[in-house]
Scaffold this motif. Sequence first.
Motif, PDB file in Angstrom:
ATOM      1  N   ALA A 209       1.629  12.641 -28.811  1.00 32.28           N
ATOM      2  CA  ALA A 209       2.497  13.549 -29.569  1.00 32.28           C
ATOM      3  C   ALA A 209       3.963  13.327 -29.198  1.00 32.28           C
ATOM      4  O   ALA A 209       4.726  14.267 -29.008  1.00 32.28           O
ATOM      5  N   LYS A 210       4.337  12.038 -29.047  1.00 30.00           N
ATOM      6  CA  LYS A 210       5.701  11.619 -28.758  1.00 30.00           C
ATOM      7  C   LYS A 210       6.188  12.036 -27.365  1.00 30.00           C
ATOM      8  O   LYS A 210       7.382  12.029 -27.088  1.00 30.00           O
ATOM      9  N   LEU A 211       5.256  12.405 -26.478  1.00 32.58           N
ATOM     10  CA  LEU A 211       5.607  12.759 -25.100  1.00 32.58           C
ATOM     11  C   LEU A 211       4.804  11.893 -24.142  1.00 32.58           C
ATOM     12  O   LEU A 211       3.635  11.582 -24.385  1.00 32.58           O
ATOM     13  N   TRP A 212       5.449  11.501 -23.017  1.00 33.92           N
ATOM     14  CA  TRP A 212       4.750  10.769 -21.972  1.00 33.92           C
ATOM     15  C   TRP A 212       3.870  11.744 -21.199  1.00 33.92           C
ATOM     16  O   TRP A 212       4.318  12.820 -20.801  1.00 33.92           O
ATOM     17  N   THR A 213       2.613  11.374 -20.970  1.00 31.98           N
ATOM     18  CA  THR A 213       1.713  12.260 -20.235  1.00 31.98           C
ATOM     19  C   THR A 213       2.078  12.353 -18.761  1.00 31.98           C
ATOM     20  O   THR A 213       1.721  13.324 -18.091  1.00 31.98           O
ATOM     21  N   CYS A 214       2.811  11.355 -18.246  1.00 35.16           N
ATOM     22  CA  CYS A 214       3.143  11.351 -16.815  1.00 35.16           C
ATOM     23  C   CYS A 214       4.254  12.339 -16.471  1.00 35.16           C
ATOM     24  O   CYS A 214       4.239  12.948 -15.400  1.00 35.16           O
ATOM     25  N   CYS A 215       5.223  12.486 -17.328  1.00 38.25           N
ATOM     26  CA  CYS A 215       6.377  13.340 -17.016  1.00 38.25           C
ATOM     27  C   CYS A 215       6.647  14.398 -18.082  1.00 38.25           C
ATOM     28  O   CYS A 215       7.584  15.189 -17.950  1.00 38.25           O
ATOM     29  N   LYS A 216       5.842  14.379 -19.172  1.00 37.86           N
ATOM     30  CA  LYS A 216       5.979  15.352 -20.270  1.00 37.86           C
ATOM     31  C   LYS A 216       7.333  15.269 -20.963  1.00 37.86           C
ATOM     32  O   LYS A 216       7.804  16.240 -21.551  1.00 37.86           O
ATOM     33  N   LYS A 217       7.958  14.093 -20.893  1.00 31.61           N
ATOM     34  CA  LYS A 217       9.243  13.900 -21.554  1.00 31.61           C
ATOM     35  C   LYS A 217       9.073  13.082 -22.821  1.00 31.61           C
ATOM     36  O   LYS A 217       8.043  12.443 -23.032  1.00 31.61           O
ATOM     37  N   HIS A 218      10.126  13.101 -23.669  1.00 27.47           N
ATOM     38  CA  HIS A 218      10.074  12.396 -24.950  1.00 27.47           C
ATOM     39  C   HIS A 218       9.863  10.909 -24.738  1.00 27.47           C
ATOM     40  O   HIS A 218      10.219  10.350 -23.686  1.00 27.47           O
ATOM     41  N   VAL A 219       9.291  10.256 -25.745  1.00 28.10           N
ATOM     42  CA  VAL A 219       8.978   8.828 -25.649  1.00 28.10           C
ATOM     43  C   VAL A 219      10.208   7.985 -25.325  1.00 28.10           C
ATOM     44  O   VAL A 219      10.100   6.912 -24.738  1.00 28.10           O
ATOM     45  N   SER A 220      11.408   8.466 -25.684  1.00 29.23           N
ATOM     46  CA  SER A 220      12.640   7.719 -25.424  1.00 29.23           C
ATOM     47  C   SER A 220      13.218   7.979 -24.029  1.00 29.23           C
ATOM     48  O   SER A 220      14.228   7.387 -23.670  1.00 29.23           O
ATOM     49  N   ALA A 221      12.591   8.842 -23.249  1.00 32.76           N
ATOM     50  CA  ALA A 221      13.119   9.202 -21.927  1.00 32.76           C
ATOM     51  C   ALA A 221      13.073   8.016 -20.969  1.00 32.76           C
ATOM     52  O   ALA A 221      12.234   7.126 -21.085  1.00 32.76           O
ATOM     53  N   ALA A 222      13.993   8.029 -20.006  1.00 33.48           N
ATOM     54  CA  ALA A 222      14.035   6.975 -18.994  1.00 33.48           C
ATOM     55  C   ALA A 222      12.761   7.000 -18.161  1.00 33.48           C
ATOM     56  O   ALA A 222      12.146   8.060 -17.978  1.00 33.48           O
ATOM     57  N   PRO A 223      12.338   5.854 -17.633  1.00 31.80           N
ATOM     58  CA  PRO A 223      11.111   5.794 -16.823  1.00 31.80           C
ATOM     59  C   PRO A 223      11.143   6.759 -15.649  1.00 31.80           C
ATOM     60  O   PRO A 223      12.180   6.967 -15.026  1.00 31.80           O
ATOM     61  N   CYS A 224       9.994   7.354 -15.352  1.00 30.54           N
ATOM     62  CA  CYS A 224       9.928   8.336 -14.276  1.00 30.54           C
ATOM     63  C   CYS A 224       9.378   7.741 -12.981  1.00 30.54           C
ATOM     64  O   CYS A 224       9.381   8.410 -11.948  1.00 30.54           O
ATOM     65  N   CYS A 225       8.869   6.519 -13.009  1.00 26.13           N
ATOM     66  CA  CYS A 225       8.325   5.863 -11.821  1.00 26.13           C
ATOM     67  C   CYS A 225       9.058   4.552 -11.568  1.00 26.13           C
ATOM     68  O   CYS A 225       9.630   3.976 -12.483  1.00 26.13           O
ATOM     69  N   GLN A 226       9.000   4.105 -10.335  1.00 25.79           N
ATOM     70  CA  GLN A 226       9.652   2.839 -10.007  1.00 25.79           C
ATOM     71  C   GLN A 226       8.997   2.210  -8.782  1.00 25.79           C
ATOM     72  O   GLN A 226       8.347   2.898  -8.001  1.00 25.79           O
ATOM     73  N   ASP A 227       9.144   0.918  -8.693  1.00 26.39           N
ATOM     74  CA  ASP A 227       8.575   0.191  -7.560  1.00 26.39           C
ATOM     75  C   ASP A 227       9.454  -1.019  -7.289  1.00 26.39           C
ATOM     76  O   ASP A 227      10.203  -1.466  -8.178  1.00 26.39           O
TER      77      ASP A 227
ATOM     78  N   VAL B 201       0.834  -1.205   0.000  1.00 27.80           N
ATOM     79  CA  VAL B 201       0.000   0.000   0.000  1.00 27.80           C
ATOM     80  C   VAL B 201       0.861   1.243   0.000  1.00 27.80           C
ATOM     81  O   VAL B 201       0.638   2.192  -0.752  1.00 27.80           O
ATOM     82  N   ASP B 202       1.901   1.272   0.870  1.00 33.91           N
ATOM     83  CA  ASP B 202       2.785   2.433   0.924  1.00 33.91           C
ATOM     84  C   ASP B 202       3.460   2.662  -0.410  1.00 33.91           C
ATOM     85  O   ASP B 202       3.648   3.796  -0.840  1.00 33.91           O
ATOM     86  N   ASN B 203       3.895   1.605  -1.048  1.00 35.26           N
ATOM     87  CA  ASN B 203       4.533   1.741  -2.348  1.00 35.26           C
ATOM     88  C   ASN B 203       3.581   2.347  -3.364  1.00 35.26           C
ATOM     89  O   ASN B 203       3.954   3.181  -4.166  1.00 35.26           O
ATOM     90  N   ALA B 204       2.325   1.892  -3.330  1.00 34.83           N
ATOM     91  CA  ALA B 204       1.337   2.426  -4.266  1.00 34.83           C
ATOM     92  C   ALA B 204       1.131   3.915  -4.032  1.00 34.83           C
ATOM     93  O   ALA B 204       0.998   4.701  -4.977  1.00 34.83           O
ATOM     94  N   GLU B 205       1.101   4.338  -2.751  1.00 34.40           N
ATOM     95  CA  GLU B 205       0.946   5.745  -2.449  1.00 34.40           C
ATOM     96  C   GLU B 205       2.124   6.553  -2.967  1.00 34.40           C
ATOM     97  O   GLU B 205       1.976   7.644  -3.520  1.00 34.40           O
ATOM     98  N   GLY B 206       3.333   6.005  -2.762  1.00 30.89           N
ATOM     99  CA  GLY B 206       4.513   6.721  -3.250  1.00 30.89           C
ATOM    100  C   GLY B 206       4.487   6.892  -4.744  1.00 30.89           C
ATOM    101  O   GLY B 206       4.832   7.935  -5.281  1.00 30.89           O
ATOM    102  N   GLU B 207       4.056   5.850  -5.449  1.00 30.76           N
ATOM    103  CA  GLU B 207       3.990   5.920  -6.906  1.00 30.76           C
ATOM    104  C   GLU B 207       2.977   6.971  -7.339  1.00 30.76           C
ATOM    105  O   GLU B 207       3.204   7.753  -8.253  1.00 30.76           O
ATOM    106  N   ALA B 208       1.806   6.980  -6.668  1.00 30.88           N
ATOM    107  CA  ALA B 208       0.757   7.917  -7.048  1.00 30.88           C
ATOM    108  C   ALA B 208       1.219   9.356  -6.873  1.00 30.88           C
ATOM    109  O   ALA B 208       0.823  10.255  -7.623  1.00 30.88           O
ATOM    110  N   ASN B 209       2.056   9.605  -5.867  1.00 26.35           N
ATOM    111  CA  ASN B 209       2.573  10.948  -5.627  1.00 26.35           C
ATOM    112  C   ASN B 209       3.711  11.328  -6.562  1.00 26.35           C
ATOM    113  O   ASN B 209       4.205  12.448  -6.507  1.00 26.35           O
ATOM    114  N   GLY B 210       4.152  10.372  -7.364  1.00 33.21           N
ATOM    115  CA  GLY B 210       5.176  10.674  -8.355  1.00 33.21           C
ATOM    116  C   GLY B 210       6.576  10.742  -7.815  1.00 33.21           C
ATOM    117  O   GLY B 210       7.491  11.154  -8.518  1.00 33.21           O
TER     118      GLY B 210
END
Length: 410
Positions: A150-168, A106-115
């Motif tokens: 439009a070649k951007l991730w909606t989660c971080c507004k970075k290019h499609v080739s950008a490194a992942p912005c979330c982790q678990d 649960v804590d991990n899910a909360e952390g992910e949701a907060n970005g």
Amino acid sequence: MAESAPQPIEQSPAHIRHLQSAVFSPAILRRKGYIIDPLTKDELERKKRCSRCSKALSKKDKEELAPTKKHLKKAKEVGDKSRGVDVATGPRGGQALQRNFSLLRVDNAEGEANGGPLSPVNGREGDKEGNKAGREQLKRCRFHSGVVQAKLWTCCKKHVSAAPCCQDDNHLPIQYAPGEIEANWLFHRTPQSGGRNPQQSFAIAVAIDCEMGVSDSGESELIRATVVDYFSGAVLLDSLVFPDVKMKHYNTRFSGITRQDMNEARRRRTCIFGRSSARKAIWRCVGPRTIIIGHGLNSDLLSLRWIHPFVVDTMLIEEEIVHAAKAGLPEDPDQELNEKQKRLLEISKTPLSLKSLALLRLKRHIQLKGQGHDSVDDALAARDLLHWHLVHRIAPESSSSVPSTDGRTV
């Protein structure tokens, strides 16, 4: 497209025999990762993936996603250590362990949701008291939580080739419907008849090349199929393949195919619809004894879910040559090389990509930067690369042939 019209190859009995001698045995193909039998239950199990990072889940991942009492106890000890709490004991310890494990999730899910970055224990930033194993788990599942627009991730507004912005610290397995994996990974053997007119014959040999995109589940998915006759060089089939599944992207940088191209082909109905239809289209010119040729052909057959008994993979031929060259080099790196050993050293450094080998063997430029791959060009390059080997190395009368590691001449 190819720089010039393909040159025909003489269809003589001797050449056909040499072509047949280049076919790899089932034992070699199996060792090189080819699928030559339907997948077993264990092999199908290994096809399961994470819904977020698309990684194929290892046995270790699955064990940790379905934890035993031992795993739960370890998770609790890590959590208690970071909070300065003694390990729980007593008759209710098992329930406490289960509850603790649930709280971690649960804590991990909360952390992910907060970005924010997640700690291996409770998902809160700045927790540095976890042990080394916990810190390693921090990077296990890395993903983008949004979608591409439009070649951007909606989660971080970075290019499609950008490194992942979330982790678990845990993967989230895809929830497969009953029989879904079995249906997706059902392999088909070349039929005795491809539905052709009985008066027509199948090709003796063909070169095949496919382009693949990436599905939403992270699997490589067929999006173009090309078949070229070995002897004439004629294109027997070349078509976009509209996938049966939702696509993450079409790997445009390498495939040369855009989402717009695919949608336009679908609208005009100028493409093949689905992998099964593409396979059947190929079987109209490929019979059970047709020799199929390609470079890294395993990936093409995988994308088609196809098992075929007569395969010539030019990458495997080149690997044998490099292996034989390395075996002929002295073990002492400081030993002075003679002329023959210098030639072997150059061979041992040969790049195995089709682009490099086409330039080296055929003096041909393919897969030009910024233009993507053309599967007709690549199929013809694989065809001509094999012909080069038949003329220079594989044919028994060739004076330059050298023994391969499995007794075949290369």
